[in-house]
Design a protein around this motif. Sequence first.
Motif, PDB file in Angstrom:
ATOM      1  N   MET A   5    -104.787 -34.231 -44.764  1.00  0.00           N
ATOM      2  CA  MET A   5    -104.318 -35.051 -43.670  1.00  0.00           C
ATOM      3  C   MET A   5    -103.661 -34.146 -42.633  1.00  0.00           C
ATOM      4  SD  MET A   5    -101.424 -38.040 -43.656  1.00  0.00           S
ATOM      5  CE  MET A   5    -102.397 -39.507 -43.700  1.00  0.00           C
ATOM      6  N   LYS A   6    -104.007 -34.348 -41.400  1.00  0.00           N
ATOM      7  CA  LYS A   6    -103.441 -33.570 -40.309  1.00  0.00           C
ATOM      8  C   LYS A   6    -102.038 -34.090 -39.971  1.00  0.00           C
ATOM      9  CE  LYS A   6    -104.221 -32.262 -35.550  1.00  0.00           C
ATOM     10  NZ  LYS A   6    -105.035 -32.445 -34.357  1.00  0.00           N
ATOM     11  N   TYR A   7    -101.098 -33.167 -39.820  1.00  0.00           N
ATOM     12  CA  TYR A   7     -99.726 -33.526 -39.460  1.00  0.00           C
ATOM     13  C   TYR A   7     -99.665 -33.806 -37.970  1.00  0.00           C
ATOM     14  CZ  TYR A   7     -94.731 -33.076 -38.571  1.00  0.00           C
ATOM     15  OH  TYR A   7     -93.442 -33.302 -38.175  1.00  0.00           O
ATOM     16  N   LEU A   8     -99.168 -34.957 -37.612  1.00  0.00           N
ATOM     17  CA  LEU A   8     -99.046 -35.331 -36.216  1.00  0.00           C
ATOM     18  C   LEU A   8     -97.586 -35.268 -35.802  1.00  0.00           C
ATOM     19  CD1 LEU A   8    -101.403 -38.439 -36.171  1.00  0.00           C
ATOM     20  CD2 LEU A   8    -101.928 -36.107 -35.477  1.00  0.00           C
ATOM     21  N   LYS A   9     -97.339 -34.654 -34.674  1.00  0.00           N
ATOM     22  CA  LYS A   9     -95.983 -34.535 -34.157  1.00  0.00           C
ATOM     23  C   LYS A   9     -95.975 -35.094 -32.742  1.00  0.00           C
ATOM     24  CE  LYS A   9     -92.328 -31.190 -33.278  1.00  0.00           C
ATOM     25  NZ  LYS A   9     -91.956 -29.779 -33.326  1.00  0.00           N
ATOM     26  N   ASP A  10     -95.313 -36.209 -32.556  1.00  0.00           N
ATOM     27  CA  ASP A  10     -95.241 -36.861 -31.251  1.00  0.00           C
ATOM     28  C   ASP A  10     -94.019 -36.315 -30.517  1.00  0.00           C
ATOM     29  OD1 ASP A  10     -94.919 -38.553 -29.068  1.00  0.00           O
ATOM     30  OD2 ASP A  10     -95.573 -40.328 -30.176  1.00  0.00           O
ATOM     31  N   GLU A  11     -94.220 -35.263 -29.746  1.00  0.00           N
ATOM     32  CA  GLU A  11     -93.107 -34.590 -29.080  1.00  0.00           C
ATOM     33  C   GLU A  11     -92.378 -35.496 -28.096  1.00  0.00           C
ATOM     34  OE1 GLU A  11     -93.986 -30.666 -27.675  1.00  0.00           O
ATOM     35  OE2 GLU A  11     -95.073 -30.177 -29.517  1.00  0.00           O
ATOM     36  N   ASP A  12     -93.106 -36.364 -27.399  1.00  0.00           N
ATOM     37  CA  ASP A  12     -92.461 -37.276 -26.455  1.00  0.00           C
ATOM     38  C   ASP A  12     -91.517 -38.228 -27.196  1.00  0.00           C
ATOM     39  OD1 ASP A  12     -92.126 -38.430 -23.767  1.00  0.00           O
ATOM     40  OD2 ASP A  12     -93.178 -40.172 -24.611  1.00  0.00           O
ATOM     41  N   PHE A  13     -91.967 -38.761 -28.321  1.00  0.00           N
ATOM     42  CA  PHE A  13     -91.146 -39.667 -29.122  1.00  0.00           C
ATOM     43  C   PHE A  13     -89.905 -38.952 -29.641  1.00  0.00           C
ATOM     44  CE2 PHE A  13     -89.857 -41.917 -32.933  1.00  0.00           C
ATOM     45  CZ  PHE A  13     -89.950 -43.246 -32.547  1.00  0.00           C
ATOM     46  N   ILE A  14     -90.077 -37.731 -30.106  1.00  0.00           N
ATOM     47  CA  ILE A  14     -88.961 -36.948 -30.641  1.00  0.00           C
ATOM     48  C   ILE A  14     -87.931 -36.677 -29.547  1.00  0.00           C
ATOM     49  CG2 ILE A  14     -88.338 -34.690 -31.610  1.00  0.00           C
ATOM     50  CD1 ILE A  14     -91.104 -34.820 -33.066  1.00  0.00           C
ATOM     51  N   LYS A  15     -88.391 -36.366 -28.345  1.00  0.00           N
ATOM     52  CA  LYS A  15     -87.479 -36.126 -27.218  1.00  0.00           C
ATOM     53  C   LYS A  15     -86.737 -37.410 -26.840  1.00  0.00           C
ATOM     54  CE  LYS A  15     -89.805 -32.206 -25.077  1.00  0.00           C
ATOM     55  NZ  LYS A  15     -88.811 -31.195 -25.332  1.00  0.00           N
ATOM     56  N   LYS A  16     -87.445 -38.528 -26.812  1.00  0.00           N
ATOM     57  CA  LYS A  16     -86.806 -39.809 -26.478  1.00  0.00           C
ATOM     58  C   LYS A  16     -85.767 -40.188 -27.530  1.00  0.00           C
ATOM     59  CE  LYS A  16     -90.432 -41.775 -23.637  1.00  0.00           C
ATOM     60  NZ  LYS A  16     -91.481 -42.790 -23.536  1.00  0.00           N
ATOM     61  N   PHE A  17     -86.096 -39.946 -28.799  1.00  0.00           N
ATOM     62  CA  PHE A  17     -85.117 -40.237 -29.844  1.00  0.00           C
ATOM     63  C   PHE A  17     -83.857 -39.410 -29.621  1.00  0.00           C
ATOM     64  CE2 PHE A  17     -82.858 -39.445 -33.737  1.00  0.00           C
ATOM     65  CZ  PHE A  17     -82.656 -40.733 -34.192  1.00  0.00           C
ATOM     66  N   GLY A  18     -84.017 -38.137 -29.323  1.00  0.00           N
ATOM     67  CA  GLY A  18     -82.870 -37.269 -29.074  1.00  0.00           C
ATOM     68  C   GLY A  18     -82.037 -37.724 -27.891  1.00  0.00           C
ATOM     69  N   GLN A  19     -82.704 -38.142 -26.823  1.00  0.00           N
ATOM     70  CA  GLN A  19     -81.984 -38.643 -25.646  1.00  0.00           C
ATOM     71  C   GLN A  19     -81.195 -39.901 -25.998  1.00  0.00           C
ATOM     72  OE1 GLN A  19     -85.282 -39.138 -22.967  1.00  0.00           O
ATOM     73  NE2 GLN A  19     -85.125 -37.054 -22.158  1.00  0.00           N
ATOM     74  N   LYS A  20     -81.816 -40.760 -26.792  1.00  0.00           N
ATOM     75  CA  LYS A  20     -81.138 -42.002 -27.186  1.00  0.00           C
ATOM     76  C   LYS A  20     -79.948 -41.711 -28.088  1.00  0.00           C
ATOM     77  CE  LYS A  20     -80.546 -46.409 -27.414  1.00  0.00           C
ATOM     78  NZ  LYS A  20     -80.652 -47.390 -26.341  1.00  0.00           N
ATOM     79  N   LEU A  21     -80.117 -40.804 -29.037  1.00  0.00           N
ATOM     80  CA  LEU A  21     -79.010 -40.435 -29.909  1.00  0.00           C
ATOM     81  C   LEU A  21     -77.835 -39.923 -29.078  1.00  0.00           C
ATOM     82  CD1 LEU A  21     -77.789 -39.949 -32.722  1.00  0.00           C
ATOM     83  CD2 LEU A  21     -78.914 -37.703 -32.700  1.00  0.00           C
ATOM     84  N   LYS A  22     -78.116 -39.060 -28.126  1.00  0.00           N
ATOM     85  CA  LYS A  22     -77.067 -38.515 -27.255  1.00  0.00           C
ATOM     86  C   LYS A  22     -76.400 -39.629 -26.454  1.00  0.00           C
ATOM     87  CE  LYS A  22     -76.189 -35.187 -23.591  1.00  0.00           C
ATOM     88  NZ  LYS A  22     -76.762 -34.119 -22.752  1.00  0.00           N
ATOM     89  N   GLN A  23     -77.196 -40.524 -25.906  1.00  0.00           N
ATOM     90  CA  GLN A  23     -76.656 -41.632 -25.121  1.00  0.00           C
ATOM     91  C   GLN A  23     -75.701 -42.496 -25.953  1.00  0.00           C
ATOM     92  OE1 GLN A  23     -79.209 -45.131 -24.205  1.00  0.00           O
ATOM     93  NE2 GLN A  23     -78.885 -44.522 -22.052  1.00  0.00           N
ATOM     94  N   VAL A  24     -76.120 -42.858 -27.148  1.00  0.00           N
ATOM     95  CA  VAL A  24     -75.291 -43.702 -28.014  1.00  0.00           C
ATOM     96  C   VAL A  24     -74.030 -42.940 -28.424  1.00  0.00           C
ATOM     97  CG1 VAL A  24     -75.180 -44.910 -30.235  1.00  0.00           C
ATOM     98  CG2 VAL A  24     -77.230 -45.110 -28.803  1.00  0.00           C
ATOM     99  N   ARG A  25     -74.192 -41.682 -28.795  1.00  0.00           N
ATOM    100  CA  ARG A  25     -73.034 -40.864 -29.192  1.00  0.00           C
ATOM    101  C   ARG A  25     -72.018 -40.791 -28.057  1.00  0.00           C
ATOM    102  NH1 ARG A  25     -71.770 -36.064 -27.778  1.00  0.00           N
ATOM    103  NH2 ARG A  25     -73.844 -35.361 -27.151  1.00  0.00           N
ATOM    104  N   GLU A  26     -72.487 -40.503 -26.853  1.00  0.00           N
ATOM    105  CA  GLU A  26     -71.575 -40.403 -25.702  1.00  0.00           C
ATOM    106  C   GLU A  26     -70.943 -41.749 -25.370  1.00  0.00           C
ATOM    107  OE1 GLU A  26     -74.019 -38.535 -22.690  1.00  0.00           O
ATOM    108  OE2 GLU A  26     -73.408 -36.525 -23.352  1.00  0.00           O
ATOM    109  N   ASN A  27     -71.699 -42.825 -25.496  1.00  0.00           N
ATOM    110  CA  ASN A  27     -71.144 -44.168 -25.253  1.00  0.00           C
ATOM    111  C   ASN A  27     -70.034 -44.500 -26.245  1.00  0.00           C
ATOM    112  OD1 ASN A  27     -72.843 -44.606 -23.094  1.00  0.00           O
ATOM    113  ND2 ASN A  27     -74.291 -45.874 -24.229  1.00  0.00           N
ATOM    114  N   ARG A  28     -70.085 -43.894 -27.424  1.00  0.00           N
ATOM    115  CA  ARG A  28     -69.036 -44.104 -28.440  1.00  0.00           C
ATOM    116  C   ARG A  28     -67.877 -43.129 -28.247  1.00  0.00           C
ATOM    117  NH1 ARG A  28     -72.048 -47.676 -28.693  1.00  0.00           N
ATOM    118  NH2 ARG A  28     -72.908 -48.768 -30.475  1.00  0.00           N
TER     119      ARG A  28
END
Length: 77
Positions: free
Chosen positions: A1-24
């Motif tokens: 099975m080929k490993y798929l890495k969705d770089e756009d999704f990973i970047k968006k997750f990171g941005q969201k994590l940062k946003q939530v962390r900063e909001n807290r």
Amino acid sequence: MKYLKDEDFIKKFGQKLKQVRENRGLSQEQLSLLTEVSQSQIARTELGQVNTSISHVSVYAKFLKVDPRELFDFSTI
């Protein structure tokens, strides 16, 4: 099975994590102390440099006091 890495999704997750962390009002260092995930790992996750584990998603949500699904809602980034 080929490993798929969705770089756009990973970047968006990171941005969201940062946003939530900063909001807290937490620094990466504070989140690191709460979660026992290294500050450098949190930084790399927020920058979209690593594909974080589902276990880390769970612990981030717990200490940020959000439903894990919120970390995947990219509509506000």
